[in-house]
Write an enzyme that holds these catalytic residues in place. Sequence first.
Site, PDB file in Angstrom:
ATOM      1  N   HIS A   1      39.173  36.710   7.715  1.00 51.55           N
ATOM      2  CA  HIS A   1      37.701  36.729   7.750  1.00 51.55           C
ATOM      3  C   HIS A   1      37.306  36.938   6.291  1.00 51.55           C
ATOM      4  O   HIS A   1      37.177  38.066   5.827  1.00 51.55           O
ATOM      5  CB  HIS A   1      37.171  37.852   8.636  1.00 51.55           C
ATOM      6  CG  HIS A   1      37.561  37.657  10.085  1.00 51.55           C
ATOM      7  ND1 HIS A   1      37.495  38.647  11.020  1.00 51.55           N
ATOM      8  CD2 HIS A   1      38.022  36.565  10.754  1.00 51.55           C
ATOM      9  CE1 HIS A   1      37.897  38.179  12.198  1.00 51.55           C
ATOM     10  NE2 HIS A   1      38.227  36.912  12.053  1.00 51.55           N
TER      11      HIS A   1
ATOM     12  N   ASP B   1      58.095  58.865   6.927  1.00 46.43           N
ATOM     13  CA  ASP B   1      58.171  58.457   5.524  1.00 46.43           C
ATOM     14  C   ASP B   1      58.416  56.955   5.375  1.00 46.43           C
ATOM     15  O   ASP B   1      58.858  56.484   4.335  1.00 46.43           O
ATOM     16  CB  ASP B   1      59.256  59.256   4.796  1.00 46.43           C
ATOM     17  CG  ASP B   1      60.612  59.091   5.456  1.00 46.43           C
ATOM     18  OD1 ASP B   1      60.673  58.422   6.516  1.00 46.43           O
ATOM     19  OD2 ASP B   1      61.604  59.616   4.924  1.00 46.43           O
TER      20      ASP B   1
ATOM     21  N   TYR C   1      34.727  31.592  28.035  1.00 45.78           N
ATOM     22  CA  TYR C   1      35.545  32.642  28.656  1.00 45.78           C
ATOM     23  C   TYR C   1      34.872  33.042  29.969  1.00 45.78           C
ATOM     24  O   TYR C   1      33.820  33.687  29.960  1.00 45.78           O
ATOM     25  CB  TYR C   1      35.635  33.849  27.706  1.00 45.78           C
ATOM     26  CG  TYR C   1      35.993  33.426  26.293  1.00 45.78           C
ATOM     27  CD1 TYR C   1      37.313  33.243  25.903  1.00 45.78           C
ATOM     28  CD2 TYR C   1      34.979  33.151  25.356  1.00 45.78           C
ATOM     29  CE1 TYR C   1      37.634  32.822  24.623  1.00 45.78           C
ATOM     30  CE2 TYR C   1      35.286  32.718  24.072  1.00 45.78           C
ATOM     31  CZ  TYR C   1      36.615  32.551  23.712  1.00 45.78           C
ATOM     32  OH  TYR C   1      36.919  32.123  22.439  1.00 45.78           O
TER      33      TYR C   1
ATOM     34  N   GLU D   1      40.226  26.152  17.698  1.00 46.82           N
ATOM     35  CA  GLU D   1      39.865  26.613  16.343  1.00 46.82           C
ATOM     36  C   GLU D   1      40.592  25.795  15.287  1.00 46.82           C
ATOM     37  O   GLU D   1      41.820  25.674  15.323  1.00 46.82           O
ATOM     38  CB  GLU D   1      40.252  28.096  16.200  1.00 46.82           C
ATOM     39  CG  GLU D   1      40.020  28.652  14.809  1.00 46.82           C
ATOM     40  CD  GLU D   1      40.237  30.154  14.719  1.00 46.82           C
ATOM     41  OE1 GLU D   1      41.046  30.695  15.507  1.00 46.82           O
ATOM     42  OE2 GLU D   1      39.599  30.776  13.857  1.00 46.82           O
TER      43      GLU D   1
ATOM     44  N   GLU E   1      35.320  27.401  15.678  1.00 46.61           N
ATOM     45  CA  GLU E   1      36.113  27.906  16.794  1.00 46.61           C
ATOM     46  C   GLU E   1      35.287  28.292  18.021  1.00 46.61           C
ATOM     47  O   GLU E   1      35.275  29.445  18.441  1.00 46.61           O
ATOM     48  CB  GLU E   1      36.934  29.116  16.341  1.00 46.61           C
ATOM     49  CG  GLU E   1      36.136  30.212  15.625  1.00 46.61           C
ATOM     50  CD  GLU E   1      37.024  31.421  15.289  1.00 46.61           C
ATOM     51  OE1 GLU E   1      37.655  31.946  16.213  1.00 46.61           O
ATOM     52  OE2 GLU E   1      37.073  31.807  14.111  1.00 46.61           O
TER      53      GLU E   1
ATOM     54  N   HIS F   1      33.916  31.593  10.667  1.00 43.15           N
ATOM     55  CA  HIS F   1      33.827  32.553   9.565  1.00 43.15           C
ATOM     56  C   HIS F   1      34.440  31.900   8.340  1.00 43.15           C
ATOM     57  O   HIS F   1      35.192  30.926   8.452  1.00 43.15           O
ATOM     58  CB  HIS F   1      34.564  33.859   9.930  1.00 43.15           C
ATOM     59  CG  HIS F   1      35.942  33.640  10.485  1.00 43.15           C
ATOM     60  ND1 HIS F   1      37.037  33.413   9.692  1.00 43.15           N
ATOM     61  CD2 HIS F   1      36.405  33.547  11.766  1.00 43.15           C
ATOM     62  CE1 HIS F   1      38.108  33.231  10.451  1.00 43.15           C
ATOM     63  NE2 HIS F   1      37.754  33.294  11.732  1.00 43.15           N
TER      64      HIS F   1
ATOM     65  N   ASP G   1      46.288  31.908  19.364  1.00 46.94           N
ATOM     66  CA  ASP G   1      45.464  32.005  18.152  1.00 46.94           C
ATOM     67  C   ASP G   1      46.355  32.662  17.108  1.00 46.94           C
ATOM     68  O   ASP G   1      46.627  33.861  17.189  1.00 46.94           O
ATOM     69  CB  ASP G   1      44.221  32.850  18.466  1.00 46.94           C
ATOM     70  CG  ASP G   1      43.287  33.006  17.263  1.00 46.94           C
ATOM     71  OD1 ASP G   1      43.695  32.671  16.133  1.00 46.94           O
ATOM     72  OD2 ASP G   1      42.150  33.469  17.475  1.00 46.94           O
TER      73      ASP G   1
ATOM     74  N   HIS H   1      40.330  39.551  21.630  1.00 44.36           N
ATOM     75  CA  HIS H   1      41.357  39.999  20.683  1.00 44.36           C
ATOM     76  C   HIS H   1      42.593  40.533  21.415  1.00 44.36           C
ATOM     77  O   HIS H   1      43.170  41.549  21.027  1.00 44.36           O
ATOM     78  CB  HIS H   1      40.784  41.063  19.729  1.00 44.36           C
ATOM     79  CG  HIS H   1      39.807  40.472  18.752  1.00 44.36           C
ATOM     80  ND1 HIS H   1      38.884  41.211  18.075  1.00 44.36           N
ATOM     81  CD2 HIS H   1      39.598  39.184  18.361  1.00 44.36           C
ATOM     82  CE1 HIS H   1      38.150  40.418  17.301  1.00 44.36           C
ATOM     83  NE2 HIS H   1      38.566  39.184  17.469  1.00 44.36           N
TER      84      HIS H   1
ATOM     85  N   ARG I   1      39.673  28.550  23.774  1.00 42.71           N
ATOM     86  CA  ARG I   1      39.107  28.496  22.417  1.00 42.71           C
ATOM     87  C   ARG I   1      39.850  27.397  21.673  1.00 42.71           C
ATOM     88  O   ARG I   1      41.052  27.201  21.884  1.00 42.71           O
ATOM     89  CB  ARG I   1      39.271  29.841  21.700  1.00 42.71           C
ATOM     90  CG  ARG I   1      38.753  29.840  20.269  1.00 42.71           C
ATOM     91  CD  ARG I   1      38.512  31.244  19.698  1.00 42.71           C
ATOM     92  NE  ARG I   1      39.711  32.053  19.586  1.00 42.71           N
ATOM     93  CZ  ARG I   1      40.047  33.037  20.398  1.00 42.71           C
ATOM     94  NH1 ARG I   1      39.245  33.362  21.415  1.00 42.71           N
ATOM     95  NH2 ARG I   1      41.157  33.713  20.232  1.00 42.71           N
TER      96      ARG I   1
ATOM     97  N   ASP J   1      44.157  29.926  10.276  1.00 43.91           N
ATOM     98  CA  ASP J   1      43.635  30.577  11.488  1.00 43.91           C
ATOM     99  C   ASP J   1      43.364  29.471  12.500  1.00 43.91           C
ATOM    100  O   ASP J   1      42.347  28.783  12.412  1.00 43.91           O
ATOM    101  CB  ASP J   1      42.354  31.351  11.115  1.00 43.91           C
ATOM    102  CG  ASP J   1      41.755  32.091  12.301  1.00 43.91           C
ATOM    103  OD1 ASP J   1      42.389  32.131  13.361  1.00 43.91           O
ATOM    104  OD2 ASP J   1      40.644  32.633  12.134  1.00 43.91           O
TER     105      ASP J   1
ATOM    106  N   HIS K   1      30.965  34.998  21.047  1.00 45.14           N
ATOM    107  CA  HIS K   1      31.219  35.172  19.610  1.00 45.14           C
ATOM    108  C   HIS K   1      30.589  34.036  18.812  1.00 45.14           C
ATOM    109  O   HIS K   1      30.039  33.086  19.362  1.00 45.14           O
ATOM    110  CB  HIS K   1      32.725  35.305  19.330  1.00 45.14           C
ATOM    111  CG  HIS K   1      33.565  34.127  19.744  1.00 45.14           C
ATOM    112  ND1 HIS K   1      33.627  32.970  19.015  1.00 45.14           N
ATOM    113  CD2 HIS K   1      34.379  33.938  20.827  1.00 45.14           C
ATOM    114  CE1 HIS K   1      34.468  32.120  19.612  1.00 45.14           C
ATOM    115  NE2 HIS K   1      34.918  32.674  20.716  1.00 45.14           N
TER     116      HIS K   1
HETATM  117  N1  GLY Z   1      42.066  35.064  14.722  1.00 42.99           N
HETATM  118  C1  GLY Z   1      40.877  35.720  14.428  1.00 42.99           C
HETATM  119  C2  GLY Z   1      39.749  34.819  14.498  1.00 42.99           C
HETATM  120  O1  GLY Z   1      39.865  33.752  15.049  1.00 42.99           O
HETATM  121  O2  GLY Z   1      38.709  35.075  13.963  1.00 42.99           O
HETATM  122 MN    MN Z   2      38.969  32.640  13.360  1.00 40.06          MN
HETATM  123 MN    MN Z   3      41.696  32.690  15.198  1.00 38.19          MN
END
Ligand code: GLY
Ligand code: MN
Ligand code: MN
Length: 441
Positions: free
Chosen positions: A359, A37, A386, A406, A382, A352, A258, A241, A404, A269, A348
């Site tokens: 996103h 609950d 890898y 970003e 970003e 975005h 990240d 992820h 990465r 982000d 990737h």
């Molecule tokens: N942290 C999620 C992305 O970079 O899209």
């Molecule tokens: Mn991102």
């Molecule tokens: Mn990110």
Amino acid sequence: MPDTSCYRERRRRFLKRLADHEVAIIASAPTRIRNRDTEYPYRQDSDFQYLTGFAEPEALAVFAPGREDGEYVLFCREYDPETAVWTGRHAGLDGAVNQYGADQALPITELATRLPELLENRTAIHYPMGLNETLDRTILDALARVRKRARAGIEAPTRLIHIDQTLHEMRLIKTAEELAILRQAATLSIAAHKRAMQAARPGRYEYEMEAEFLHELGRHGIRSPAYPCIVAAGANACVLHYVENNAVLREGDLLLIDAGAEVDHYAADITRTFPVSGTFTEPQKILYELVLAAQQAAIRQVKPGNRWIDPHDAAVRVLTKGLLKLGLLQGKLPRSIKDQTYKAFYMHRTGHWLGMDVHDVGLYKRDGHWRLFEPGMVLTVEPGLYIAPDCETVDPCWRGIGIRIEDDVLVTRKGCEVLTEALPKSVEALESFLAERNHAA
Ligand code: GLY
Ligand code: MN
Ligand code: MN
């Protein structure tokens, strides 16, 4: 009393986007059970928040241009003193009108019976069908009831329109007050990243860096990041992820963080990748500078008139050229780009939209064409590389490196502005920032 003027202005603009005999239905987010609950912390639906500023669950807004009894109807919980004692303040029907600016407030318990009259003689319903089964059912039932009244001369809507074309187009172009909040989210996230960077040492754990990041947010009243923090040491960074965040940081590892704050429903982000020990090894540095060059090339493409895909294409070109030069890929540049062989190491997209949702909403293509950048759009840039730890096609010196970088970028009239620029990023800036950390220790 909440400041409701920006919501009123958004509703005015949104109502103008609807045709005279259309109607739009936007619901609050449901509460969600975490265990038995106990609920997850409540987070309002972004569309609903954007138009209403109303933070409660069990609410639904109907927008009906030209309706005599009011164009903005808010269904919500009635005021209940016992609920107030157990779970806190809520607006009730009077508050929905007096504090939140609804033209008419109705009890949410009457949604099924009151909705049909709001759909009568409307040609189309703007509604994001498919996200909430119970509500979908209520709306279809209401529609069926309106249809049954055809012989009484009542017309029923014949079209269902996704809110991508209306509300999400509005959300894509940020207003001045939205940009002010996005800047706050960026500034706070930069401070939190710095705090985590300063705390990184061989022997400490990924979750400790996450705790440092969240601590800085919490100190400023922010109780939730915009998405689960990714804190990935060494080869963990090759899992895009990765959220376990439970490994130890080792001498010689890179650490990828990240993470971003959510401030008043707006996200930052940001990703930075840096050496735990404070100094890049030669292979790490070579790949890092390649990713950085790709990011810089991508950011240069963010300007009004350029296509959404241009930054990605620029990043892919720089990365592929570099990978060929370093011998991680073989072949010629045009063919490698065409065959997408770079996807073994860069799988990737380069970014975005960013806004209330990390996103964020907004179409990437319209009528089959990549859309063009316009001032007020905000996106991430970003790129990454890898190299899986078991990748046998490359020299062992590259294996297990994940990088990465970003940043959050605002499209301006003349080009763009990197909202997260103040966080160290070049090899030199990172190493000197980390050196200060070592001195302080
Ligand atoms: N942290 C999620 C992305 O970079 O899209
Ligand atoms: Mn991102
Ligand atoms: Mn990110």
